[in-house]
Enzyme design. Structure first.
Site, PDB file in Angstrom:
ATOM      1  N   PHE A   9       0.870  -1.186   0.000  1.00  0.00           N
ATOM      2  CA  PHE A   9       0.000   0.000   0.000  1.00  0.00           C
ATOM      3  C   PHE A   9       0.898   1.225   0.000  1.00  0.00           C
ATOM      4  O   PHE A   9       1.665   1.438   0.936  1.00  0.00           O
ATOM      5  CB  PHE A   9      -0.935   0.026   1.212  1.00  0.00           C
ATOM      6  CG  PHE A   9      -1.953   1.133   1.104  1.00  0.00           C
ATOM      7  CD1 PHE A   9      -3.191   0.910   0.525  1.00  0.00           C
ATOM      8  CD2 PHE A   9      -1.658   2.423   1.538  1.00  0.00           C
ATOM      9  CE1 PHE A   9      -4.122   1.942   0.382  1.00  0.00           C
ATOM     10  CE2 PHE A   9      -2.576   3.459   1.394  1.00  0.00           C
ATOM     11  CZ  PHE A   9      -3.813   3.224   0.827  1.00  0.00           C
ATOM     12  N   ASP A  51       9.555   2.919   1.562  1.00  0.00           N
ATOM     13  CA  ASP A  51       8.363   3.681   1.944  1.00  0.00           C
ATOM     14  C   ASP A  51       8.186   3.523   3.455  1.00  0.00           C
ATOM     15  O   ASP A  51       7.671   2.510   3.932  1.00  0.00           O
ATOM     16  CB  ASP A  51       7.142   3.159   1.175  1.00  0.00           C
ATOM     17  CG  ASP A  51       5.868   3.919   1.553  1.00  0.00           C
ATOM     18  OD1 ASP A  51       5.865   4.614   2.589  1.00  0.00           O
ATOM     19  OD2 ASP A  51       4.861   3.790   0.828  1.00  0.00           O
ATOM     20  N   LYS A  98       2.950  10.725   7.450  1.00  0.00           N
ATOM     21  CA  LYS A  98       2.098  10.538   8.625  1.00  0.00           C
ATOM     22  C   LYS A  98       2.564  11.210   9.928  1.00  0.00           C
ATOM     23  O   LYS A  98       2.170  12.329  10.229  1.00  0.00           O
ATOM     24  CB  LYS A  98       1.913   9.041   8.856  1.00  0.00           C
ATOM     25  CG  LYS A  98       1.112   8.363   7.732  1.00  0.00           C
ATOM     26  CD  LYS A  98       0.725   6.988   8.140  1.00  0.00           C
ATOM     27  CE  LYS A  98       0.088   6.177   7.017  1.00  0.00           C
ATOM     28  NZ  LYS A  98      -1.334   6.342   6.876  1.00  0.00           N
TER      29      LYS A  98
HETATM   30  C1  LIG Z   1       3.157   2.798   3.607  1.00  0.00           C
HETATM   31  C2  LIG Z   1       2.245   3.867   3.116  1.00  0.00           C
HETATM   32  N1  LIG Z   1       2.579   4.565   2.022  1.00  0.00           N
HETATM   33  C3  LIG Z   1       1.801   5.554   1.546  1.00  0.00           C
HETATM   34  C4  LIG Z   1       0.597   5.875   2.157  1.00  0.00           C
HETATM   35  C5  LIG Z   1      -0.254   6.959   1.593  1.00  0.00           C
HETATM   36  O1  LIG Z   1      -0.265   8.065   2.433  1.00  0.00           O
HETATM   37  P1  LIG Z   1      -1.455   9.143   2.319  1.00  0.00           P
HETATM   38  O2  LIG Z   1      -2.697   8.493   2.796  1.00  0.00           O
HETATM   39  O3  LIG Z   1      -0.998  10.288   3.197  1.00  0.00           O
HETATM   40  O4  LIG Z   1      -1.535   9.550   0.892  1.00  0.00           O
HETATM   41  C6  LIG Z   1       0.216   5.156   3.290  1.00  0.00           C
HETATM   42  C7  LIG Z   1      -1.068   5.470   3.962  1.00  0.00           C
HETATM   43  O5  LIG Z   1      -1.637   4.700   4.680  1.00  0.00           O
HETATM   44  C8  LIG Z   1       1.052   4.144   3.786  1.00  0.00           C
HETATM   45  O6  LIG Z   1       0.718   3.436   4.865  1.00  0.00           O
END
Ligand SMILES: Cc1ncc(COP(=O)(O)O)c(C=O)c1O
Length: 462
Positions: A150, A235, A264
């Site tokens: 994700f 990520d 986050k």
């Molecule tokens: C690992 C990871 N990458 C990217 C995102 C995307 O972030 P956003 O919701 O701020 O676009 C998330 C969101 O849950 C995430 O957990």
């Protein structure tokens, strides 16, 4: 003119579900009512939420991981108030922003092998930037991602999403995005061997499912990327900033990626922000001429409130030793859950690092429980976990959810400030809810009744 937002909140908060039903996403209201989560929270302090009656809940979602410091941390509030009171010039655009420089300098102290920072407004925006930068820096089109990954829901990030339910209806997505199984170095090598791959992007611990890497996976992946001229992108949007017990999760495995993505927690939960931390060579390729100085960016990125939230967050993380607390609290929880497993046959595995923990359930062996398991799972895959999460919320005042669609794993992603007493509250609550779910058909009937009751109540109210 509205000046008192506390008064506005008090005046209108009871209409929140009606407002959302009429003007926003009505399906979300239906979900909340069906599972009985429509209590109407009125206050948030630290790791706790309070409903209208003043009842305290322990929040294990922390806004999907943004409230690492807990809600409304005094240092965060003070930082934001001080920015507003200072009347800073902010977002001049034909100037550069001082606070962004300071936050970049501080972030780079945590990643000494990297030298540049690009700020965005969210996790997905950081992922989009990483994809563009990787293509630009390597001149290659491909991006490799992992099954069950994700990375966000904008088009680029969605093209790296391993979950069919998010993709359905939105295709076609970006071409040249290739998925490989997580923890499979041979598959990664096959994908990279084409030498058309700009980047391999991976969550060190996958958020959907809380899947941990094998001990040699991330280092092996970094090595393969180097061999094939592919950029290695970690990520850390969910796993970063102390969540797993270290500033970055990759530190557990001694890996130095070409790009690290964070978001986050950096916001302090208050002002959205994202960042790509990368190598100078990447920036030199992307921002390679004066007429390309603004070739990628976003109007609100680097705004003073977001930068102040980031600076204050880093200070609180260090000052309150929150990564250390995450490691200690996480160990206490994993030990407690592991001990519980011997008593409950529906518990399959407990895994995690620091305060990113998954408790997985699985089909039982005993005949008595088999029937109940199949009854709920036939109704809807993954529904079994609601036998645990709904009573956790209703009876034990613990807010948590499953780690993805159809998942059998309940995820714990609390604020990093939780105490040993909170850990005991979690373990007590889970033990009681799990014991109840083992009662057999009675538990299933009672879940069915709860869902039907809530659905009827919701229909009557609407
Ligand atoms: C690992 C990871 N990458 C990217 C995102 C995307 O972030 P956003 O919701 O701020 O676009 C998330 C969101 O849950 C995430 O957990």
């Amino acid at each position: 003119m509205t000046q008192d937002f506390a008064a506005l909140f008090d005046e209108r908060e009871r209409e929140r579900f009606a407002l959302h039903e009429s003007h926003l996403n009505a399906q979300m209201v239906r979900v909340l009512k069906a599972i009985g989560y429509d209590v109407g929270f009125t206050r948030g302090v630290g790791q706790y939420l309070y409903d209208r009656a003043g009842t305290r809940y322990l929040d294990l979602l922390s806004g999907f991981g943004v409230f690492a410091l807990g809600r409304n941390h005094p240092a965060l509030r003070q930082a934001l108030i001080s920015v507003l009171e200072a009347e800073l010039p902010n977002l001049v655009q034909m100037d550069v922003l001082t606070l962004a420089g300071v936050l970049a300098e501080r972030l780079l102290k945590h990643t000494p092998w990297l030298d540049r920072v690009f700020f965005a407004n969210s996790g997905a925006e950081a992922v989009e930037a990483a994809m563009k930068f990787a293509r630009s820096a390597t001149g290659r089109p491909g991006i490799v991602y992992c099954e069950h990954a994700f990375h966000g829901l904008s088009y680029g990030a969605l093209s790296l999403n391993g979950d069919e339910i998010f993709r359905q209806g939105f295709e076609p997505l970006l071409p040249d995005c290739v998925s490989v199984p997580f923890n499979d170095l041979a598959a990664l090598e096959r994908a990279l061997a084409s030498r058309k791959i700009a980047a391999f992007i991976v969550e060190p611990i996958q958020g959907k499912g809380v899947n941990l890497p094998d001990s040699d996976y991330l280092a092996g992946a970094a090595e393969l990327c180097r061999k094939h001229g592919t950029l290695f992108v970690a990520d850390e949007i969910q796993s970063g900033l102390g969540r797993t017990g270290k500033f970055l999760a990759i530190e557990h495995w001694g890996v130095e990626p070409d790009m690290v993505l964070i978001s986050k927690s950096l916001s302090g939960g208050h002002v959205p922000v994202g960042a790509v931390i990368t190598r100078g060579q990447v920036f030199e390729k992307v921002f390679n001429r004066m007429d390309r100085a603004v070739v990628h960016g976003s109007t609100f990125a680097k705004n003073d409130l977001a930068m102040a939230a980031g600076i204050a967050t880093l200070e609180v993380l260090a000052g309150e030793r929150l990564a250390e607390n995450a490691a200690l609290a996480g160990d206490r929880l994993v030990r407690g859950f592991t001990e519980m497993m011997s008593r409950y046959e529906l518990m399959r595995e407990v895994r995690g690092k620091g305060l990113m923990i998954g408790v997985e359930f699985g089909a039982p062996k005993s005949l008595k429980l088999k029937a109940s398991w199949h009854a709920v799972e036939t109704a809807s895959k993954g529904l079994f976990c609601q036998l645990v999460t709904i009573p956790l919320f209703k009876d034990h005042k613990i807010l948590c959810q499953v780690a993805g669609h159809g998942s059998h794993t309940i995820k714990l992603l609390p604020a990093l400030v939780i105490t040993p007493e909170d850990c005991d509250w979690i373990l007590r609550g889970f033990e009681a809810a799990i014991a109840d779910a083992h009662r057999g058909p009675g538990a299933v009937i009672s879940l069915g009744k709860t869902l039907v009751d809530h659905a009827l109540r919701a229909r009557r109210a609407s």
